[in-house]
Motif scaffolding. Structure first.
Motif, PDB file in Angstrom:
ATOM      1  N   ILE A  25      62.307  12.874  16.011  1.00  0.00           N
ATOM      2  CA  ILE A  25      63.213  12.259  15.049  1.00  0.00           C
ATOM      3  C   ILE A  25      64.295  11.469  15.778  1.00  0.00           C
ATOM      4  O   ILE A  25      64.924  11.952  16.704  1.00  0.00           O
ATOM      5  CB  ILE A  25      63.813  13.306  14.084  1.00  0.00           C
ATOM      6  CG1 ILE A  25      64.548  12.589  12.969  1.00  0.00           C
ATOM      7  CG2 ILE A  25      64.714  14.288  14.795  1.00  0.00           C
ATOM      8  CD1 ILE A  25      64.657  13.381  11.710  1.00  0.00           C
ATOM      9  N   LEU A  29      46.584  11.357  19.341  1.00  0.00           N
ATOM     10  CA  LEU A  29      47.795  11.924  18.749  1.00  0.00           C
ATOM     11  C   LEU A  29      48.577  10.820  18.056  1.00  0.00           C
ATOM     12  O   LEU A  29      48.740   9.726  18.608  1.00  0.00           O
ATOM     13  CB  LEU A  29      48.680  12.569  19.815  1.00  0.00           C
ATOM     14  CG  LEU A  29      48.074  13.709  20.629  1.00  0.00           C
ATOM     15  CD1 LEU A  29      49.164  14.414  21.431  1.00  0.00           C
ATOM     16  CD2 LEU A  29      47.358  14.714  19.743  1.00  0.00           C
ATOM     17  N   ILE A  30      49.040  11.122  16.868  1.00  0.00           N
ATOM     18  CA  ILE A  30      49.945  10.187  16.212  1.00  0.00           C
ATOM     19  C   ILE A  30      51.308  10.856  16.126  1.00  0.00           C
ATOM     20  O   ILE A  30      51.435  11.946  15.565  1.00  0.00           O
ATOM     21  CB  ILE A  30      49.406   9.704  14.844  1.00  0.00           C
ATOM     22  CG1 ILE A  30      50.411   8.737  14.211  1.00  0.00           C
ATOM     23  CG2 ILE A  30      49.118  10.809  13.859  1.00  0.00           C
ATOM     24  CD1 ILE A  30      49.751   7.684  13.394  1.00  0.00           C
ATOM     25  N   LEU A  31      52.299  10.223  16.735  1.00  0.00           N
ATOM     26  CA  LEU A  31      53.633  10.806  16.823  1.00  0.00           C
ATOM     27  C   LEU A  31      54.427  10.446  15.571  1.00  0.00           C
ATOM     28  O   LEU A  31      54.684   9.265  15.304  1.00  0.00           O
ATOM     29  CB  LEU A  31      54.359  10.276  18.071  1.00  0.00           C
ATOM     30  CG  LEU A  31      54.070  10.972  19.402  1.00  0.00           C
ATOM     31  CD1 LEU A  31      52.593  10.999  19.749  1.00  0.00           C
ATOM     32  CD2 LEU A  31      54.839  10.312  20.519  1.00  0.00           C
ATOM     33  N   VAL A  32      54.795  11.453  14.803  1.00  0.00           N
ATOM     34  CA  VAL A  32      55.578  11.238  13.582  1.00  0.00           C
ATOM     35  C   VAL A  32      56.961  11.844  13.798  1.00  0.00           C
ATOM     36  O   VAL A  32      57.148  12.669  14.691  1.00  0.00           O
ATOM     37  CB  VAL A  32      54.881  11.867  12.344  1.00  0.00           C
ATOM     38  CG1 VAL A  32      53.570  11.167  12.058  1.00  0.00           C
ATOM     39  CG2 VAL A  32      54.674  13.344  12.520  1.00  0.00           C
ATOM     40  N   PRO A  33      57.952  11.433  12.992  1.00  0.00           N
ATOM     41  CA  PRO A  33      59.317  11.896  13.237  1.00  0.00           C
ATOM     42  C   PRO A  33      59.536  13.400  13.043  1.00  0.00           C
ATOM     43  O   PRO A  33      60.344  13.991  13.762  1.00  0.00           O
ATOM     44  CB  PRO A  33      60.150  11.098  12.230  1.00  0.00           C
ATOM     45  CG  PRO A  33      59.357   9.870  11.964  1.00  0.00           C
ATOM     46  CD  PRO A  33      57.932  10.309  12.012  1.00  0.00           C
ATOM     47  N   LYS A  34      58.881  14.019  12.052  1.00  0.00           N
ATOM     48  CA  LYS A  34      59.191  15.409  11.762  1.00  0.00           C
ATOM     49  C   LYS A  34      57.975  16.179  11.268  1.00  0.00           C
ATOM     50  O   LYS A  34      56.978  15.604  10.859  1.00  0.00           O
ATOM     51  CB  LYS A  34      60.326  15.504  10.725  1.00  0.00           C
ATOM     52  CG  LYS A  34      60.174  14.543   9.573  1.00  0.00           C
ATOM     53  CD  LYS A  34      61.517  14.345   8.856  1.00  0.00           C
ATOM     54  CE  LYS A  34      61.412  13.216   7.849  1.00  0.00           C
ATOM     55  NZ  LYS A  34      61.338  11.908   8.490  1.00  0.00           N
ATOM     56  N   ILE A  51      57.327  17.919   8.600  1.00  0.00           N
ATOM     57  CA  ILE A  51      56.834  17.749   7.238  1.00  0.00           C
ATOM     58  C   ILE A  51      56.005  16.461   7.123  1.00  0.00           C
ATOM     59  O   ILE A  51      55.023  16.411   6.368  1.00  0.00           O
ATOM     60  CB  ILE A  51      57.994  17.811   6.212  1.00  0.00           C
ATOM     61  CG1 ILE A  51      57.417  18.040   4.828  1.00  0.00           C
ATOM     62  CG2 ILE A  51      58.886  16.591   6.261  1.00  0.00           C
ATOM     63  CD1 ILE A  51      58.330  18.769   3.904  1.00  0.00           C
ATOM     64  N   ASP A  52      56.344  15.443   7.894  1.00  0.00           N
ATOM     65  CA  ASP A  52      55.530  14.212   7.923  1.00  0.00           C
ATOM     66  C   ASP A  52      54.128  14.552   8.439  1.00  0.00           C
ATOM     67  O   ASP A  52      53.119  14.069   7.906  1.00  0.00           O
ATOM     68  CB  ASP A  52      56.143  13.161   8.855  1.00  0.00           C
ATOM     69  CG  ASP A  52      57.409  12.527   8.296  1.00  0.00           C
ATOM     70  OD1 ASP A  52      58.184  11.966   9.103  1.00  0.00           O
ATOM     71  OD2 ASP A  52      57.623  12.597   7.072  1.00  0.00           O
ATOM     72  N   ALA A  70      50.772  14.200   6.374  1.00  0.00           N
ATOM     73  CA  ALA A  70      49.790  13.231   6.897  1.00  0.00           C
ATOM     74  C   ALA A  70      48.375  13.814   6.800  1.00  0.00           C
ATOM     75  O   ALA A  70      47.417  13.093   6.520  1.00  0.00           O
ATOM     76  CB  ALA A  70      50.121  12.866   8.341  1.00  0.00           C
TER      77      ALA A  70
END
Lengths: 284, 324
Positions: A46, A170-175, A177-178, A182
């Motif tokens: 984040i 890998l897909i890097l998401v902010p948090k 819950i995302d 996803a």
């Protein structure tokens, strides 16, 4: 003295004066005269550093001239703190295990989340993916850095499935819950998150939660820690006292909530020893 | 060449034939260099041709950087705002690389690519109302906003006491979106109260009827609802007078909205890069249009205090930006 020689001397003098006046800029752009608390956490993507800095600077400003400096880049963080080893550091316990080879620091406080000082990471997927083999070649949503996430996945997948790790995107998401949502939406086949985040999803969206199941769990690790030099100073001890007290005030707790914590406590001697034993993980 | 060499060493007189040959050599070398600078060999074919509507727009620039960081291959970059030889000769460039993927950022870039190329796979991003774009087998993309369920789940997570959410929309632009939103709201225990308008003149009446009935107004991207700056001003004024907070979709509303949830740009860039890698690897993409996997949350603390909304403090670690 000829004019030409005089001109050369003037030029050299000007150059010398600039050299003397050049300030030393660090990536932290910290205020001189203020003691700095350095923060970096590869366990989250984040990007809330501006808000974090404002929040913590405001809180610490109630006490004295302290400066909170978050980083979003591991290399910049490490190259900065090398020159500031007498400071206070707020770190991921995972990252600390590698940093202790670089810096002469010891962990003293550990973060709390609802009274717990530890966490586990879980790899979840939709129920039609019944085992990790089916994740080969698929995408996993993660809320930490790539390096950290692969390290945890290596631990979860273990030797028998380590080949799968190389084939994962890998897909890097902010948090967290995302990452969980996803999977629900089909943007990823699996998600690597905190166990507590999965429990939160159960409360806020039971339907999405019911579609997921856990494929693997990591070992328990400590939450965020505070570390100081082995030869700790009186000034650093004052900062430790301020941090320790954060969980006792509403304002302090709100600041800690931004770090996914709600308090700090002292590490016991056995916990300190555990943290200081080096994990010999070979990272790619 | 021999004669030139001889001129240097032995001072012999050059003959006209030698001069002509030398000039021909030089011209040939220059021509070859020129060709090299404007075309790539098949071996150097760009995997992706990036067409940016304008890289001076920050969000367009950021998504392009995220794409380039994650894409496994060469790219050829075109900025339509530059208006240079590349942008003017786009058709020729695209014809040279029919196997390349075209990645368009912003609607103008998509329209340009769509009109210019029939054979390349095109991936779009950063377009509002993607549903109004032409659909074809070679068109792929990423929606500009998180899906309603993602947003509603986050609303529920951040504000546990909010139950009724008002939405003003136009049937022409957002009928399908509203249907999706209402199903999603059921899933998280929220209720959506919709108010449809057909033209901007109906906005005031819709706001007057709707705001007293709801806990919050969800401002969505709809050109009939936000037809002009005056429409936006009316919405903010009415919501302030009725003390109803606003959830919005873009940071341009950050001074007026309690909460803004938008798509996380670096994540979108990654997703588009993964899609491009898939298409170039001749793998089938699961969907032609994908949803953004990450969210960027902006919370206005001033509005939180002004409207006395209860926030779940445990969710603060999910907030990217706090406005105080």
């Amino acid at each position: 003295m000829t004019f030409k020689r005089f001109r050369r001397l003037v030029f050299l003098a000007v150059l010398f004066s600039f050299y003397c006046d050049i300030p030393v800029y660090s990536a932290a752009t910290e205020d001189p005269g203020k003691q700095t608390i350095y923060f970096y956490n590869p366990e989250t993507n984040i990007n809330n550093f501006t808000s974090l800095k404002i929040a913590f600077d405001t809180y610490l400003g109630n006490y004295k001239n302290y400066n909170f400096q978050p980083f979003d880049n591991k290399q910049v963080f490490e190259s900065t703190i090398i020159n500031h080893q007498d400071s206070v550091f707020i770190l991921s316990s995972w990252h600390y295990q590698f940093l202790q080879n670089l810096l002469d620091i010891k962990p003293v406080l550990v973060g709390l989340d609802n009274g717990k000082a530890t966490q586990r990471k879980v790899l979840t997927a939709k129920k039609f993916i019944s085992n990790v083999e089916q994740l080969r070649g698929k995408t996993i949503a993660v809320s930490g850095s790539e390096r950290y996430s692969r390290s945890i996945l290596r631990e979860i997948l273990q030797q028998s499935h380590s080949v799968i790790l190389d084939k994962l995107t890998l897909i890097l998401v902010p948090k967290d819950i995302d990452a969980l949502l996803a999977v629900g939406f089909g943007m990823a086949s699996g998600a690597l998150t905190n166990e507590t985040s999965l429990e939160k999803l159960k409360l806020i969206n039971p339907k999405q939660y019911s579609q997921l199941h856990i494929l693997g769990v990591s070992k328990e690790t400590f939450l965020t820690i505070v570390a100081v030099p082995h030869k700790n100073s009186k000034e650093n001890q004052t900062i430790l006292d301020i941090l320790s007290d954060m969980g006792n005030t509403e304002d302090g707790r709100k600041k800690l909530n931004m770090l996914r914590l709600d308090g700090w406590r002292k590490l016991t001697p056995s916990e300190t020893s555990k943290l200081q034993s080096v994990q010999k993980e070979i990272l790619k | 060449m021999t004669c030139i060499k001889n001129i240097k060493i032995a001072g012999c007189k050059p003959n006209k034939r030698a001069i002509a040959l030398n000039v021909l050599c030089i011209v040939s070398i220059l021509t070859a260099l020129l060709l090299c600078s404007t075309s790539l060999s098949a071996k150097d074919m760009p995997g992706t041709i990036i067409i940016n509507s304008s890289s001076s727009i920050k969000k367009y620039r950021l998504i392009q950087q995220a794409f380039e960081k994650n894409f496994q291959g060469e790219t050829l970059n075109i900025d339509l705002a530059d208006n240079n030889a590349k942008t003017q000769d786009l058709e020729t460039i695209l014809q040279q690389y029919p196997e390349s993927v075209i990645y368009t950022i912003g609607t103008p870039a998509f329209i340009k690519a769509y009109k210019t190329s029939e054979q390349n796979n095109i991936i779009f991003s950063s377009t509002l109302n993607w549903r109004r774009l032409p659909v074809a087998e070679n068109i792929y993309g990423i929606a500009n906003e998180p899906p309603p369920l993602m947003q509603l789940t986050l609303y529920r997570y951040l504000f546990p006491k909010i139950n009724n959410i008002g939405v003003i929309y136009s049937q022409g632009y957002n009928r399908e979106w509203l249907s999706e939103a209402m199903s999603a709201a059921d899933e998280v225990g929220l209720t959506i109260k919709p108010a449809a308008i057909e033209n901007p003149s109906q906005l005031r009446k819709a706001l007057t009827a709707l705001l007293p009935e709801v806990d919050v107004l969800w401002l969505i991207s709809d050109p009939i609802v936000i037809a002009s700056p005056e429409s936006a001003k009316l919405i903010f004024t009415q919501s302030r007078h009725t003390k109803k907070p606003i959830f919005a979709y873009d940071k341009s509303f950050s001074q007026h909205a309690l909460l803004i949830i938008s798509a996380d740009i670096p994540t979108m860039g990654q997703q588009v890069a993964n899609l491009a890698n898939q298409l170039l690897g001749k793998q089938q993409a699961p969907n032609h249009v994908i949803n953004p996997a990450g969210t960027y949350i902006t919370l206005n603390i001033k509005k939180l205090k002004a409207y006395q909304i209860e926030l779940n403090n445990d969710a603060l670690d999910s907030v990217n930006e706090i406005i105080e």
